[in-house]
Design an enzyme around this catalytic site. Structure first.
Site, mmCIF file in Angstrom:
data_model
loop_
_atom_site.group_PDB
_atom_site.id
_atom_site.type_symbol
_atom_site.label_atom_id
_atom_site.label_comp_id
_atom_site.label_asym_id
_atom_site.label_seq_id
_atom_site.Cartn_x
_atom_site.Cartn_y
_atom_site.Cartn_z
ATOM 1 N N HIS A 175 7.264 -0.025 4.505
ATOM 2 C CA HIS A 175 6.343 -0.962 3.841
ATOM 3 C C HIS A 175 5.328 -0.276 2.938
ATOM 4 O O HIS A 175 4.673 -0.929 2.142
ATOM 5 C CB HIS A 175 5.594 -1.787 4.892
ATOM 6 C CG HIS A 175 6.472 -2.796 5.590
ATOM 7 N ND1 HIS A 175 6.412 -4.144 5.328
ATOM 8 C CD2 HIS A 175 7.434 -2.652 6.522
ATOM 9 C CE1 HIS A 175 7.288 -4.780 6.077
ATOM 10 N NE2 HIS A 175 7.927 -3.894 6.819
ATOM 11 N N ASP A 384 -0.769 1.792 -3.085
ATOM 12 C CA ASP A 384 -0.363 0.721 -2.175
ATOM 13 C C ASP A 384 1.138 0.492 -2.295
ATOM 14 O O ASP A 384 1.683 0.557 -3.404
ATOM 15 C CB ASP A 384 -1.097 -0.583 -2.543
ATOM 16 C CG ASP A 384 -1.437 -1.410 -1.317
ATOM 17 O OD1 ASP A 384 -0.676 -1.340 -0.333
ATOM 18 O OD2 ASP A 384 -2.460 -2.116 -1.346
#
Ligand code: F6P
Length: 511
Positions: A175, A384
């Site tokens: 992720h 991110d």
């Protein structure tokens, strides 16, 4: 049937009972309690929906410590889903969760080598806990289950499962970002971690740059090789590697935002603004999120653009505390709080607090309504994997009067949402200028940019993501490839793994 049973009722296309259960493994597991269903983000909702349709098990940590970890996992079955969670000892949590996962892998994957710990004890604890979970899971498996393991906490889990004789299809989804080889090489046990990926059938990353980095790591470290197309090889096993950008249910979120205009908290916020333009940031309190840089950029915007200061623009930063036991997190908590106080003291007035800084979680409905209220959404992480706040902000906008997304070039979401104002979050001046541009942007340009971004979200919903990942893990894409190679003149059946050449991915902008 009570509310919980209704919530977990099998979906009409349920394959439960016909084999092929889905086994989801993640560190956090949203186990329903007597108080009800835990607040779940888009990912949890999507995984629950996949589990309801196939039947299966959601397996992981209970979130609790215990000295007695010998007992079997605690089970809770609702409809076709069994939640199976285990406690960990204090030492396990210190070494596995706070230690190797969040003090070593997390900073390295986010390019913060300066913050990475290198403890042999933490590394040993990480592999030990992975083996512990693998030994527990193996007892619950059936031969035709497919296993889907999530995130950096569990990279070596499949290698332990294979050692225990598991032959099921196993997929892994990362992720968070996967860094370039020179940065990744700072991981303790680097070679062992890289080789562990060879035990999966499919390894998924958020974006094409992550895939490229991983392939380069594998080859440069001599831990494996790129075979052809999406295929890599390590330790004599072939596995597929692809980009599967995670997303949200944009239509459902848009509806939630529309309904949330009547939310009490949203009404309170609107009333308190007294017509001032509002900006919003929503992040866990994490050093990767660039919160300090962002509020400095907002302050610079007020100082450099007199119109914005005159309009008394107000920024709402919602930042629940996170991982506070880890020193680097405690430090950033203090730094951000100090900076907020400094900026408000310097720029505020008796009837205007430029920065409203809140350390608590909010319901999804309230957030959706607050996003819709905000003229500018600030999503400026220093790094991110994807960042779903960016996608939620876009989905929440009113089509006839949308706000503007200011988005970091270092968020995975920037790969898709290219009509945002893309900024380098380290460049305070440029970010300040983008904030001013967002506040003052004419309606027509706001609509055009929003339409493009919303189209990108519609082209890749969370349902696409789940379906594509499961198709690949289930091996359906490989069957399709074999089929197409047997009929080369006929129509080409697409791979479930999103390769660089996938047209829908190319159609998306850049996160
Ligand atoms: O982004 C990675 C992630 O592990 C998410 O899956 C999760 O929502 C978030 O970080 C929170 O982390 P933690 O479980 O450490 O509180």
């Amino acid at each position: 049937m009570d509310n919980l049973e209704l919530f977990y009722k099998p979906l009409s296309d349920s394959r439960a009972g016909s084999g092929g259960r889905l086994i989801v493994v993640s560190n956090r597991v949203p186990v329903p309690t007597a108080a009800g269903v835990p607040a779940a983000g888009g990912l949890a909702v999507a995984l629950q929906s996949a589990l309801r349709s196939r039947g299966g098990v959601w397996f992981g940590w209970s979130g609790k410590t215990s000295q007695d970890i010998d007992s079997a996992p605690q089970l809770r079955t609702l409809g076709p889903i069994t939640f199976a969670v285990s406690d960990l000892t204090r030492r396990d949590i210190a070494e596995f969760y706070h230690g190797f996962a969040n003090r070593t892998l997390w900073p390295i994957c986010h390019y913060r080598l300066d913050l990475a710990g290198h403890s042999e004890g933490d590394a040993a604890g990480y592999f030990r806990v992975n083996e512990f979970f693998a030994r527990r899971l193996v007892k619950m498996l059936r031969a035709d289950d497919i296993i889907w393991i999530h995130d950096y906490h569990f990279i070596p889990m499949a290698s332990f499962l294979r050692q225990l004789g598991v032959q099921n299809r196993i997929g892994y989804f990362h992720h968070i970002p996967w860094p370039s080889p020179d940065t990744a090489a700072a991981m303790p046990s680097y070679d062992r971690l890289l080789r562990a990926f060879g035990s999966y059938d499919v390894v998924g990353f958020q974006t094409t740059p992550d895939v490229d980095n991983f392939r380069a790591c594998l080859t440069e470290a001599g831990a494996g090789r790129v075979v052809e197309g999406d295929w890599c090889e390590s330790g004599g096993r072939k596995f597929k590697v692809g980009a599967f950008p995670i997303s949200i249910d944009a239509e459902a979120f848009a509806l939630e935002a529309r309904l949330a205009e009547r939310n009490v908290l949203v009404k309170r916020m609107r009333a308190s603004l007294e017509g001032r333009p509002m900006l919003i940031g929503v992040d866990r309190l994490d050093y990767t999120k660039g919160i300090k840089h962002r509020i400095e950029a907002f302050a610079a915007c007020l100082e450099r653009f007199p119109n914005i200061a005159k309009a008394r623009a107000t920024m709402l930063q919602i930042t629940p505390k996170s991982r506070s036991e880890i020193p680097e997190y405690a430090r950033i908590q203090n730094e951000v709080a100090e900076e907020v106080g400094h900026i408000n003291g310097k720029l505020g007035d008796i009837d205007w607090t430029p920065l409203r800084y809140i350390n608590k979680t909010m319901s999804q409905a309230a957030l959706a309504g607050l996003y819709r209220l905000a003229r500018v959404g600030l999503v400026t992480p220093l790094r991110d994997g994807m960042n779903l706040v960016a996608k939620e902000y876009v989905a929440a906008q009113a089509p006839d009067d949308p706000g503007v997304l200011v988005l970091s070039q270092y968020a995975g979401a920037a790969q898709e949402l290219q009509s945002a104002l893309i900024v380098n979050p380290y460049d305070i001046g440029a970010t300040a200028a983008a904030i001013a541009q967002g506040i003052e942007m004419p309606l027509e340009e706001r609509r055009d940019r929003w339409r493009d971004n919303m189209a990108a979200l519609r082209a890749n919903s969370i349902d696409h993501w789940t379906a594509n990942c499961l198709k690949a893990i289930g091996g359906e894409s490989e069957a399709a490839e074999t089929e197409s190679s047997m009929h080369p003149a006929g129509s080409v059946i697409r791979s479930g793994v999103i390769a660089r050449s996938e047209p829908w991915l190319a159609a998306c902008r850049s996160g």
